[in-house]
Design an enzyme around this catalytic site. Sequence first.
Site, PDB file in Angstrom:
ATOM      1  N   ASP A   1      14.110   7.021   8.700  1.00  0.00           N
ATOM      2  CA  ASP A   1      13.147   7.193   9.566  1.00  0.00           C
ATOM      3  C   ASP A   1      13.451   6.117  10.897  1.00  0.00           C
ATOM      4  OD1 ASP A   1      10.743   8.631  10.876  1.00  0.00           O
ATOM      5  OD2 ASP A   1       9.669   6.855  10.369  1.00  0.00           O
TER       6      ASP A   1
ATOM      7  N   GLU B   1      16.210   0.542  18.312  1.00  0.00           N
ATOM      8  CA  GLU B   1      15.432   1.849  18.696  1.00  0.00           C
ATOM      9  C   GLU B   1      14.711   1.825  20.148  1.00  0.00           C
ATOM     10  OE1 GLU B   1      12.056   1.863  15.786  1.00  0.00           O
ATOM     11  OE2 GLU B   1      13.836   2.442  13.997  1.00  0.00           O
TER      12      GLU B   1
ATOM     13  N   HIS C   1      11.703   7.476  13.774  1.00  0.00           N
ATOM     14  CA  HIS C   1      10.447   6.454  13.441  1.00  0.00           C
ATOM     15  C   HIS C   1       8.940   7.123  13.732  1.00  0.00           C
ATOM     16  CE1 HIS C   1       9.661   2.014  13.256  1.00  0.00           C
ATOM     17  NE2 HIS C   1       8.970   2.357  12.890  1.00  0.00           N
ATOM     18  N   VAL C   2       8.709   8.213  12.913  1.00  0.00           N
ATOM     19  CA  VAL C   2       7.463   8.953  12.941  1.00  0.00           C
ATOM     20  C   VAL C   2       6.747   8.870  11.538  1.00  0.00           C
ATOM     21  CG1 VAL C   2       8.301  10.347  15.064  1.00  0.00           C
ATOM     22  CG2 VAL C   2       8.840  11.136  12.885  1.00  0.00           C
ATOM     23  N   ALA C   3       7.159   8.243  10.850  1.00  0.00           N
ATOM     24  CA  ALA C   3       6.634   8.409   9.348  1.00  0.00           C
ATOM     25  C   ALA C   3       5.146   8.112   9.500  1.00  0.00           C
ATOM     26  CB  ALA C   3       7.427   7.565   8.388  1.00  0.00           C
ATOM     27  N   TRP C   4       4.717   7.249  10.174  1.00  0.00           N
ATOM     28  CA  TRP C   4       3.325   6.794  10.322  1.00  0.00           C
ATOM     29  C   TRP C   4       2.500   7.604  11.048  1.00  0.00           C
ATOM     30  CZ3 TRP C   4       1.234   6.382  15.309  1.00  0.00           C
ATOM     31  CH2 TRP C   4       2.046   6.712  16.334  1.00  0.00           C
TER      32      TRP C   4
ATOM     33  N   ARG D   1      11.972  -0.578   7.904  1.00  0.00           N
ATOM     34  CA  ARG D   1      12.498  -1.057   9.223  1.00  0.00           C
ATOM     35  C   ARG D   1      13.958  -0.713   9.154  1.00  0.00           C
ATOM     36  NH1 ARG D   1       7.996  -0.524  10.722  1.00  0.00           N
ATOM     37  NH2 ARG D   1       6.684  -2.032  11.855  1.00  0.00           N
TER      38      ARG D   1
ATOM     39  N   ALA E   1       0.870  -1.243   0.026  1.00  0.00           N
ATOM     40  CA  ALA E   1      -0.088  -0.025   0.054  1.00  0.00           C
ATOM     41  C   ALA E   1       0.762   1.353  -0.009  1.00  0.00           C
ATOM     42  CB  ALA E   1      -0.796  -0.050   1.227  1.00  0.00           C
TER      43      ALA E   1
END
Length: 332
Positions: free
Chosen positions: A270, A275, A299-302, A246, A170
Amino acid sequence: MARTHHRIVALETFFCPLPKFDACFPASHTFEVKEYARTKVSEIPERIRDADILVMTVIPIRADVLSEAVSPNLKMIGVVASGTDSVDLEACKKRGIHVANTPHCNATAVAEHAIASYFTARRSITLTHSLARSGEWPKRGTLLKTMDGPNGKPPMTCGSETMGIMGYGAVGKKIESVAKALGMKVLISARKGAPAGKGRTDFNTVIRESSVIVMCLPRTPETLNMISEPELDAMPNYSVLVNVSRGGMVDEKALVAALRAKKIAGAATDVFLQEPAGPETSPLLALDTADLNLVTTPHVAWCAEDTTDNYNESLKKNVSSWLEGAPTNKVV
């Protein structure tokens, strides 16, 4: 009417607040919910002891805490994320614990973050921002040449770019749509070491011919260190690498070496191998980036409002369908 009571334990609600379960399901089911904003690995056994439904995102749920001695009542794990690499799926399968993830919920946010990261790296925005803030503009007279790539040329514009997309779920499809709208040529990579099928381009060809590569695929044993020294050496020196998938899929030490040697024009990530990441754990964050074109985000792309809404709806659907015996998004 007989009622079935469920104990839900959520270990990481700082990622996503829980929906109101009692308002979502038939009166034949009641819920007792315990929420923890954050949980340490050492706290998992105590917190999940009475749970029959566990909700988590990235905290490792390994075989030891999935034993009947530690979690005797556990029947379902709802993963508020697309990836399930944090859960020991084999241990769940052996015990008959149902695992369901929440795919596609963050696709728009991650795709937009990938495009933003591309522009930030291609236009050297983080680098020139840092230099301007540190007073280098008046010292050097101009920062214009800072934007040049290792090929000595100013940054490319979208109509000249060839974007290679690794991972065509997606997120990859949304990135493709935006890239084409911006005027880019797009190559969809085949799996590394696999033949190129219909609509796919050989992995090594994508490495050699792309001016920007975006990684948006799951972490598996096959994708660990998918891009390392040989791939970075083969990339054009004007290329930009973006990783929103990831950590561990790009060899961090190899990427540091490539940036220092000006083998590629820039990179954005990201995600990190370990982590939360810091200078002590990641060579990317230990770098002195005074003259390196590297963009890092934690790790904030989401993260987006609609992502939270989508996660809640998907989690409710997963729990409801499992209770009704017709589970959706089933992983195990």
